[in-house]
Design a protein around this motif. Sequence first.
Motif, short mmCIF file in Angstrom:
data_model
loop_
_atom_site.label_atom_id
_atom_site.label_comp_id
_atom_site.label_asym_id
_atom_site.label_seq_id
_atom_site.Cartn_x
_atom_site.Cartn_y
_atom_site.Cartn_z
N ALA A 69 -7.19 3.95 -4.52
CA ALA A 69 -7.64 3.15 -5.67
C ALA A 69 -7.94 4.01 -6.88
N THR A 107 1.71 -4.47 -12.32
CA THR A 107 1.71 -4.95 -10.94
C THR A 107 1.40 -6.44 -10.89
N LEU A 151 0.84 -1.21 0.00
CA LEU A 151 0.00 0.00 0.00
C LEU A 151 0.86 1.25 0.00
N THR A 154 -0.58 -8.28 0.46
CA THR A 154 -1.00 -6.90 0.72
C THR A 154 -2.52 -6.80 0.82
N LEU A 168 -6.35 -7.45 -6.22
CA LEU A 168 -6.35 -6.09 -6.77
C LEU A 168 -6.83 -6.18 -8.21
N LEU A 185 -8.33 3.87 1.64
CA LEU A 185 -8.27 2.81 0.63
C LEU A 185 -9.04 3.20 -0.63
N VAL A 194 0.37 -9.35 -8.07
CA VAL A 194 -0.11 -9.56 -6.71
C VAL A 194 0.09 -11.04 -6.35
N HIS A 251 -5.04 -5.12 -0.19
CA HIS A 251 -5.40 -4.07 -1.15
C HIS A 251 -6.79 -3.51 -0.88
N GLN A 252 -7.66 -4.33 -0.35
CA GLN A 252 -9.01 -3.86 -0.02
C GLN A 252 -9.25 -3.88 1.49
N ARG A 274 1.89 1.73 -3.54
CA ARG A 274 0.79 2.25 -4.36
C ARG A 274 0.53 3.73 -4.07
N THR A 313 3.47 -7.19 -5.01
CA THR A 313 3.01 -7.17 -3.62
C THR A 313 2.87 -8.59 -3.10
#
Length: 317
Positions: A246, A254, A194, A216, A273, A242, A256, A218-219, A197, A213
């Motif tokens: 985004a 990227t 994060l 991570t 993600l 967050l 993930v 992400h959400q 990002r 990542t």
Amino acid sequence: MLARALRFFLSLEVLLYLALAKYGFDASSGVAVLVALFGVLSLRAALVALSYACAWTWRSPAPRLSAAQALVMVLEEYAAFVRSFVIVFPFERWWMGADRLQRPPAGAIGSVGAPRHRRPPVLLIHGYGCSRAAWWWLRPRLEAAGWTVATLNLEPVYASIDDYIDPLVRRIDAVLGEAGAEKLILVGHSMGGLVARAYLQRFGGARVAGLVTLGTPHQGSRLAFLGFGENARQMRPGSIWLQSVARPPAVVETTVIYSPHDNFVMPQACLELPGTESRVVGGVGHLAMLYSPRVAQALLVALERYGLPRRQEEHGA
């Protein structure tokens, strides 16, 4: 500094166990030491068990593990927890040393017959409540594969994620200067992804060849409701932070890498993600990712992709 704080609290914990055994139960010195060791290990076992209990409650659909696979996963996560927070993190300087950022010679990477070229350096960004010592196991394996690897500490530990962007900018400047490179690859574990990002959203990808990542959120993660600091609040599912990070979406390619059985990020679907390439490594806990040969192999495959010159990648080299 995290290492100093961990040493202090670990020492305090051990002293409490020793005092309880020796003065509360009149135990011998040898028995008191064993009690202290048992106490340290038992507390960490309880924390890992609690994390998996929460992960089970808020789990996302995932491939089922056999009883043996689940037991191995939990034991590996427990070993990673003890290794990290009892042995490695409190004594970061002993284990890590300085990054080796000499200008690398041109070298061959990729498949047989690929042209020789200079790889971009890799900057590893640790996660919440950790330090650069999180990369103690992975860093030498990346270096053995021919990568120039850098790390950094994100401090203070419980600050806003946005507060880590300027230190990251300074570290990127230093790494590119010392390595003699124009771009680098960012690799973030947990919250570190994060941070990367947030940097890319503010400064774009002019100096970044790719982002990888590892585990991570992400959400976000429901476990963040139990965390301390602004960064924990920012990692709660649906947080304003967050949502803001985004928009716009990722500005560099990227990858993930995550485990559908993660015990820190829950529901585990929060690890995904949208719009990026995903590599799923099942049966691995959140901290155990930092010590997993399978995760290391997935990371090396992702780095290989971003280490290729754009003109080669476009032509399928």
